[in-house]
Design a protein around this motif. Sequence first.
Motif, PDB file in Angstrom:
ATOM      1  N   ALA A 125      -3.810   4.150  -0.561  1.00 19.36           N
ATOM      2  CA  ALA A 125      -4.300   3.026  -1.358  1.00 19.36           C
ATOM      3  C   ALA A 125      -3.635   1.744  -0.903  1.00 19.36           C
ATOM      4  CB  ALA A 125      -4.025   3.257  -2.842  1.00 19.36           C
ATOM      5  N   ALA A 126      -4.302   0.610  -1.170  1.00 21.20           N
ATOM      6  CA  ALA A 126      -3.755  -0.695  -0.841  1.00 21.20           C
ATOM      7  C   ALA A 126      -4.129  -1.685  -1.930  1.00 21.20           C
ATOM      8  CB  ALA A 126      -4.265  -1.176   0.520  1.00 21.20           C
ATOM      9  N   GLY A 157       0.811  -1.211   0.000  1.00 19.31           N
ATOM     10  CA  GLY A 157       0.000   0.000   0.000  1.00 19.31           C
ATOM     11  C   GLY A 157       0.840   1.254   0.000  1.00 19.31           C
ATOM     12  N   TRP A 158       0.110   2.387  -0.028  1.00 19.33           N
ATOM     13  CA  TRP A 158       0.734   3.702  -0.007  1.00 19.33           C
ATOM     14  C   TRP A 158       0.074   4.571   1.050  1.00 19.33           C
ATOM     15  CZ3 TRP A 158       4.935   5.014  -2.908  1.00 19.33           C
ATOM     16  CH2 TRP A 158       5.258   4.159  -3.978  1.00 19.33           C
ATOM     17  N   VAL A 194      -2.155  -3.346   6.309  1.00 19.85           N
ATOM     18  CA  VAL A 194      -1.713  -2.285   5.407  1.00 19.85           C
ATOM     19  C   VAL A 194      -2.678  -1.106   5.488  1.00 19.85           C
ATOM     20  CG1 VAL A 194      -1.291  -1.649   3.012  1.00 19.85           C
ATOM     21  CG2 VAL A 194      -0.509  -3.871   3.855  1.00 19.85           C
ATOM     22  N   VAL A 195      -3.977  -1.385   5.399  1.00 24.28           N
ATOM     23  CA  VAL A 195      -4.982  -0.315   5.414  1.00 24.28           C
ATOM     24  C   VAL A 195      -4.938   0.461   6.725  1.00 24.28           C
ATOM     25  CG1 VAL A 195      -7.449   0.181   5.320  1.00 24.28           C
ATOM     26  CG2 VAL A 195      -6.468  -1.531   3.783  1.00 24.28           C
ATOM     27  N   TYR A 211       4.796   7.206   1.197  1.00 28.14           N
ATOM     28  CA  TYR A 211       5.487   6.035   1.722  1.00 28.14           C
ATOM     29  C   TYR A 211       4.808   4.767   1.219  1.00 28.14           C
ATOM     30  CZ  TYR A 211       7.298   9.363   5.171  1.00 28.14           C
ATOM     31  OH  TYR A 211       7.894  10.428   5.787  1.00 28.14           O
ATOM     32  N   CYS A 212       5.593   3.768   0.882  1.00 26.50           N
ATOM     33  CA  CYS A 212       5.001   2.476   0.569  1.00 26.50           C
ATOM     34  C   CYS A 212       5.127   1.562   1.786  1.00 26.50           C
ATOM     35  CB  CYS A 212       5.623   1.841  -0.658  1.00 26.50           C
ATOM     36  SG  CYS A 212       7.319   1.304  -0.495  1.00 26.50           S
TER      37      CYS A 212
END
Length: 123
Positions: free
Chosen positions: A49-50, A35-36, A105-106, A95-96
């Motif tokens: 986003a993921a 994700g970002w 991730v979310v 950032y990733c």
Amino acid sequence: QVQLVESGGGLVQAGGSLRLSCAASGRTLDRYAMGWFRQAPGKEREFVAAISWSGYTTYYADSVKGRFTISRDAGKNTEYLQLVSLKPEDAAVYYCAADTEFQSVVRGSSEYWGQGTQVTVSS
């Protein structure tokens, strides 16, 4: 140990586009969600986003839905974030992140994080 390295940030005019990349090394992330996130000066880091490990499931923050697209290339161990129709409020360090659990991730509790790439949007 997994390392995530972002690239592709830069200065762009409002309405312009960028593509961010996040290259992973140290381990194949084909079973990791990615994700970002982004963080603007004086603000908390926020989810952008993921994408699931398979690539079939994606999830976006409302603020970027329809303008940003997340994708991944398993063969290159890399994820991407295509940014279009950029607005000044999109300016931030991006950032990733990667984790075995999509929800981690979310939620922003990923196991692995990159160092970030700066996106600047001029009005």
